[in-house]
Scaffold this active site. Structure first.
Site, PDB file in Angstrom:
ATOM      1  N   LYS A 160     -11.355  -1.252   7.083  1.00  0.00           N
ATOM      2  CA  LYS A 160     -10.120  -0.602   6.603  1.00  0.00           C
ATOM      3  C   LYS A 160     -10.500   1.215   7.004  1.00  0.00           C
ATOM      4  O   LYS A 160     -11.425   1.660   7.704  1.00  0.00           O
ATOM      5  CB  LYS A 160     -10.915  -0.009   5.185  1.00  0.00           C
ATOM      6  CG  LYS A 160     -11.107  -1.232   4.572  1.00  0.00           C
ATOM      7  CD  LYS A 160     -11.402  -0.572   3.056  1.00  0.00           C
ATOM      8  CE  LYS A 160     -11.240  -1.786   2.373  1.00  0.00           C
ATOM      9  NZ  LYS A 160     -11.251  -1.967   0.861  1.00  0.00           N
ATOM     10  N   GLY A 166      -4.417   2.260   0.148  1.00  0.00           N
ATOM     11  CA  GLY A 166      -2.763   1.340  -0.773  1.00  0.00           C
ATOM     12  C   GLY A 166      -2.934   0.036   0.406  1.00  0.00           C
ATOM     13  O   GLY A 166      -1.811  -0.733   0.598  1.00  0.00           O
ATOM     14  N   GLY A 167      -3.859  -0.596   0.530  1.00  0.00           N
ATOM     15  CA  GLY A 167      -4.405  -1.308   1.728  1.00  0.00           C
ATOM     16  C   GLY A 167      -3.541  -1.326   3.632  1.00  0.00           C
ATOM     17  O   GLY A 167      -3.213  -2.534   4.243  1.00  0.00           O
ATOM     18  N   LYS A 203     -17.836  -5.684   3.456  1.00  0.00           N
ATOM     19  CA  LYS A 203     -17.788  -7.052   3.093  1.00  0.00           C
ATOM     20  C   LYS A 203     -16.466  -7.535   2.302  1.00  0.00           C
ATOM     21  O   LYS A 203     -15.995  -6.529   1.281  1.00  0.00           O
ATOM     22  CB  LYS A 203     -18.769  -7.425   1.925  1.00  0.00           C
ATOM     23  CG  LYS A 203     -19.215  -9.317   1.618  1.00  0.00           C
ATOM     24  CD  LYS A 203     -20.251  -9.464   1.511  1.00  0.00           C
ATOM     25  CE  LYS A 203     -20.491 -10.824   1.728  1.00  0.00           C
ATOM     26  NZ  LYS A 203     -19.476 -11.799   2.746  1.00  0.00           N
ATOM     27  N   HIS A 210      -6.510  -7.063  -9.420  1.00  0.00           N
ATOM     28  CA  HIS A 210      -6.880  -5.588  -8.485  1.00  0.00           C
ATOM     29  C   HIS A 210      -6.164  -5.136 -10.238  1.00  0.00           C
ATOM     30  O   HIS A 210      -5.423  -5.424 -11.212  1.00  0.00           O
ATOM     31  CB  HIS A 210      -5.640  -5.230  -8.056  1.00  0.00           C
ATOM     32  CG  HIS A 210      -5.112  -4.077  -8.309  1.00  0.00           C
ATOM     33  ND1 HIS A 210      -4.645  -3.264  -7.018  1.00  0.00           N
ATOM     34  CD2 HIS A 210      -5.309  -2.786  -8.769  1.00  0.00           C
ATOM     35  CE1 HIS A 210      -4.142  -2.651  -7.564  1.00  0.00           C
ATOM     36  NE2 HIS A 210      -4.658  -2.018  -8.529  1.00  0.00           N
ATOM     37  N   LYS A 239       3.674  -3.810  -5.166  1.00  0.00           N
ATOM     38  CA  LYS A 239       3.462  -4.747  -6.794  1.00  0.00           C
ATOM     39  C   LYS A 239       4.849  -4.798  -6.994  1.00  0.00           C
ATOM     40  O   LYS A 239       5.890  -4.480  -6.347  1.00  0.00           O
ATOM     41  CB  LYS A 239       3.071  -3.523  -7.415  1.00  0.00           C
ATOM     42  CG  LYS A 239       0.954  -2.873  -7.167  1.00  0.00           C
ATOM     43  CD  LYS A 239       0.711  -2.094  -7.863  1.00  0.00           C
ATOM     44  CE  LYS A 239      -0.974  -1.529  -7.310  1.00  0.00           C
ATOM     45  NZ  LYS A 239      -0.558  -0.278  -8.060  1.00  0.00           N
ATOM     46  N   GLU A 290     -10.151   3.225  -4.902  1.00  0.00           N
ATOM     47  CA  GLU A 290     -10.206   4.251  -4.278  1.00  0.00           C
ATOM     48  C   GLU A 290      -9.760   4.744  -5.800  1.00  0.00           C
ATOM     49  O   GLU A 290      -9.523   4.257  -6.831  1.00  0.00           O
ATOM     50  CB  GLU A 290      -9.232   3.742  -3.381  1.00  0.00           C
ATOM     51  CG  GLU A 290      -7.683   2.949  -3.811  1.00  0.00           C
ATOM     52  CD  GLU A 290      -6.925   3.129  -2.636  1.00  0.00           C
ATOM     53  OE1 GLU A 290      -6.116   3.812  -1.804  1.00  0.00           O
ATOM     54  OE2 GLU A 290      -6.891   1.900  -1.874  1.00  0.00           O
ATOM     55  N   ASN A 292      -5.798   6.759  -6.925  1.00  0.00           N
ATOM     56  CA  ASN A 292      -4.473   6.983  -6.370  1.00  0.00           C
ATOM     57  C   ASN A 292      -4.514   8.069  -6.973  1.00  0.00           C
ATOM     58  O   ASN A 292      -4.505   8.505  -8.443  1.00  0.00           O
ATOM     59  CB  ASN A 292      -3.593   6.465  -6.824  1.00  0.00           C
ATOM     60  CG  ASN A 292      -3.909   4.786  -5.957  1.00  0.00           C
ATOM     61  OD1 ASN A 292      -3.332   3.851  -6.795  1.00  0.00           O
ATOM     62  ND2 ASN A 292      -3.942   4.690  -4.968  1.00  0.00           N
ATOM     63  N   ARG A 294      -2.199  10.581  -7.814  1.00  0.00           N
ATOM     64  CA  ARG A 294      -0.980  11.405  -8.132  1.00  0.00           C
ATOM     65  C   ARG A 294      -0.632  10.342  -9.642  1.00  0.00           C
ATOM     66  O   ARG A 294      -1.401   9.335  -9.957  1.00  0.00           O
ATOM     67  CB  ARG A 294      -0.064  10.643  -7.012  1.00  0.00           C
ATOM     68  CG  ARG A 294      -0.027   9.042  -6.476  1.00  0.00           C
ATOM     69  CD  ARG A 294       0.899   8.322  -5.955  1.00  0.00           C
ATOM     70  NE  ARG A 294       0.644   7.393  -6.359  1.00  0.00           N
ATOM     71  CZ  ARG A 294      -0.231   6.304  -5.457  1.00  0.00           C
ATOM     72  NH1 ARG A 294      -0.236   7.150  -4.527  1.00  0.00           N
ATOM     73  NH2 ARG A 294       0.210   4.995  -5.532  1.00  0.00           N
TER      74      ARG A 294
HETATM   75  C1  MV4 Z   1     -10.114  -4.972   0.125  1.00  0.00           C
HETATM   76  C2  MV4 Z   1      -9.841  -6.596  -0.652  1.00  0.00           C
HETATM   77  C3  MV4 Z   1     -11.015  -7.019  -0.138  1.00  0.00           C
HETATM   78  N1  MV4 Z   1     -12.189  -6.718   0.100  1.00  0.00           N
HETATM   79  N2  MV4 Z   1     -11.214  -4.682  -0.140  1.00  0.00           N
HETATM   80  C4  MV4 Z   1      -5.877  -3.392  -0.791  1.00  0.00           C
HETATM   81  C5  MV4 Z   1      -5.455  -1.672  -0.926  1.00  0.00           C
HETATM   82  C6  MV4 Z   1      -6.951  -1.343  -1.621  1.00  0.00           C
HETATM   83  N3  MV4 Z   1      -6.742   0.371  -1.917  1.00  0.00           N
HETATM   84  C7  MV4 Z   1      -7.852  -1.917  -1.227  1.00  0.00           C
HETATM   85  N4  MV4 Z   1      -7.422  -3.087  -0.975  1.00  0.00           N
HETATM   86  C8  MV4 Z   1      -7.591  -4.279  -0.797  1.00  0.00           C
HETATM   87  N5  MV4 Z   1      -9.569  -3.890  -0.385  1.00  0.00           N
HETATM   88  C9  MV4 Z   1     -12.613  -5.368   0.165  1.00  0.00           C
HETATM   89  N6  MV4 Z   1     -13.494  -4.968   0.298  1.00  0.00           N
HETATM   90  C10 MV4 Z   1      -8.626  -6.650  -0.941  1.00  0.00           C
HETATM   91  C11 MV4 Z   1      -7.498  -5.479  -1.188  1.00  0.00           C
HETATM   92  C12 MV4 Z   1      -6.755  -6.436  -1.350  1.00  0.00           C
HETATM   93  C13 MV4 Z   1      -5.561  -5.585  -2.468  1.00  0.00           C
HETATM   94  C14 MV4 Z   1      -6.251  -5.107  -3.671  1.00  0.00           C
HETATM   95  C15 MV4 Z   1      -6.139  -5.030  -4.157  1.00  0.00           C
HETATM   96  C16 MV4 Z   1      -4.604  -5.063  -4.900  1.00  0.00           C
HETATM   97  C17 MV4 Z   1      -3.991  -6.231  -4.132  1.00  0.00           C
HETATM   98  C18 MV4 Z   1      -4.458  -6.568  -2.544  1.00  0.00           C
HETATM   99  C19 MV4 Z   1      -4.232  -7.097  -1.564  1.00  0.00           C
HETATM  100  C20 MV4 Z   1      -4.681  -7.561  -0.335  1.00  0.00           C
HETATM  101  C21 MV4 Z   1      -6.402  -6.642   0.046  1.00  0.00           C
END
Ligand code: MV4
Length: 511
Positions: A160, A166-167, A203, A210, A239, A290, A292, A294
């Protein structure tokens, strides 16, 4: 206490309109800035003043800090509301606003900086006992440190961007051989997107949901949470459907996540409305992701179930007022669902579908709220986000909320562009959604099956839109010649075209 009389809204579309309305409710004067593409938009019409700030590309208008501050000065604004996106989480903007003597309706620049750095935010939360995903404590110096972490924790892992969110700039890694190329790609993507090539590893969690907690915090250090929103139904970090409460949470987990969100708020010295994002795994363990910092797109879900006006609350805490609630006075009632109506074609991989709005019929009725700035004749361009409307349904329980949403989606006609309405009809009438059986990968896995059904329905949806356009013209025509309609055919008679429209509306779903 900072006096606020006039708020400059540094945004466009539905969220600019949402803030204009909050200003009216509070007896404050709203002013907006606008790009050339938005000259005839609804927020521009409804504001007390509107200042042009440049051509359509955001970099030349809605991201131009100097132009926006200049507009604030010229209109006598004493505060700035950034909405979401654009400059909403830019600490330099918040700082420049304060330098110019303006109240920034958002967090302090310091809190924004702390939370904007994911590595720093993880360290801070970990110190405060908030669960985080196992990962590197620091930015990765080299491939070897990532490989060592992966050997310890096991694959898959996720790279990351430290400055991300926000991905953006994430890379999944499933074997040691993949680390080097993924590290290189993640670094250059992070550099290009955020001007910071810092990358770390976590990991990778799979089959997770979510779930995010809405909080509001004042400048005196008080904070309350307003419950959760379930946001797992997304595609490529956009979303598509959000709801509250989440059917994934037990009362115990809900209470714990509320407490964790408040701990995150306190630990970061947060002020403003904010959202604490968690992933929840199948063993019902929450992991902090995280903050957000706002107002979020999906804030109406929380407004519908708590009755709290979040924009009003943001303005109140920004002007130094203490929160009007204690945690015990916040109660969630019923269920709310939001469908994001995008100008994208769900039957062709969500391809952007710009165009002119030829006809518009907005749904209404019990339990329905629509946040949109759309007007017939508006041009939906490729310059901005594809979001054209948010349709929110409230019900006493989840079933009623779903049923009202389906009713409203069937009433909704947007002629001239393709939208995600057919996608929402399929999802909300499907078995998995009704059973609450989904995770963050559901849309990606199901889109093939959904796409085939959407294509079959397309011709009909398009015909309905064209018909609505004609019907709207006819209605205006007959209104203008009022006496003639008494003798001529009734505009309400079931003409062939109207019958066709109703046929579409009453077509059983899921066929
Ligand atoms: C992750 C994850 C899986 N494992 N972290 C995407 C947005 C950002 N805030 C963090 N995200 C993710 N982090 C770990 N260690 C999967 C995502 C993720 C995701 C998270 C929430 C909603 C949709 C998502 C879609 C793809 C990946």
């Amino acid at each position: 206490m900072a006096a606020i009389n006039r708020i400059l809204i540094a945004n466009r579309g539905e969220i600019a309109l949402r803030v204009v309305r909050a200003c009216r409710d509070l007896g404050l004067s709203p002013v907006v800035v606008y790009s050339e593409a938005d000259r005839d938009s609804l927020p521009v019409r409804l504001a007390d003043a509107a200042v042009p700030i440049g051509p359509p590309p955001a970099a030349a208008s809605y991201l131009d800090i100097d132009a926006i501050l200049d507009a604030a000065r010229r209109t006598g604004a004493d505060a700035i509301h950034p909405g979401y996106g654009f400059l909403a989480e830019n600490p330099e903007f918040a700082e420049a606003a304060a330098q110019a003597g303006l109240v920034f309706i958002g967090p302090t620049p310091e809190a924004m900086r702390t939370l904007g750095d994911k590595v720093e935010a993880r360290r801070l939360m970990s110190r405060h006992g908030v669960p985080i995903v196992p990962g590197l404590q620091d930015r990765a110096a080299d491939v070897a440190s990532i490989a060592e972490f992966a050997r310890r924790e096991g694959y898959p892992i996720l790279l990351k961007a430290a400055a991300g969110g926000g991905g953006k700039g994430m890379r999944a890694v499933r074997s040691e051989a993949e680390i080097a190329p993924a590290f290189r790609a993640a670094r250059s993507e992070a550099k290009a997107s955020f001007g910071d090539d810092g990358v770390y590893a976590e990991k990778l969690l799979e089959q997770v949901r979510h779930v995010e907690i809405q909080v509001i915090a004042d400048a005196q250090g008080n904070a309350v949470h307003l419950g959760e929103r379930e946001c797992s139904l997304q595609r490529r970090h956009q979303k598509l459907v959000e709801e509250g409460p989440s059917s994934a949470l037990t009362p115990g987990l809900r209470a714990r996540m509320g407490d964790l969100a408040l701990e995150v708020t306190r630990a970061s010295g947060y002020r403003n409305a904010g959202t604490v994002e968690f992933l929840v795994d199948r063993e019902e363990r929450p992991y902090f992701m995280e903050v957000n910092a706002r107002l979020q797109v999906e804030h109406p879900v929380t407004e519908m179930i708590t009755g709290v006006d979040l924009v009003r609350a943001q303005i109140d805490v920004a002007r130094g007022r203490p929160l009007a609630w204690r945690q015990e006075s916040i109660a969630a009632r019923g269920w709310a669902i939001e469908c994001r109506i995008l100008a994208e074609d769900p039957s062709s991989g969500f391809r952007p579908h710009p165009g002119r709005i030829a006809a518009l019929r907005l749904p209404a009725g019990p339990g329905i709220r629509i946040d949109t700035a759309l007007q017939p004749g508006d041009e939906v361009s490729l310059h901005y986000d594809a979001l054209v409307a948010k349709l929110i349904a409230w019900g006493a329980d989840r079933q009623e909320a779903i049923d009202r949403m389906l009713r409203a989606l069937r009433e909704f006609v947007i002629g001239g562009i393709r939208t995600t309405i057919p996608f929402h009809l399929e999802v909300l009438s499907g078995e998995d959604f009704r059973a609450g059986r989904f995770d963050i990968g559901w849309v990606e896995r199901e889109i093939g099956r959904l796409g085939a059904r959407l294509e079959a329905g397309d011709a009909e949806a398009e015909a309905a839109a064209a018909i609505a356009a004609v019907a709207a013209l006819e209605a205006r025509e007959s209104a203008r010649q009022a006496p003639a309609t008494a003798t001529g055919p009734s505009p309400w008679a079931l003409s062939g075209r109207r019958a066709l429209m109703q046929g579409r509306a009453s077509r059983p779903l899921g066929e």
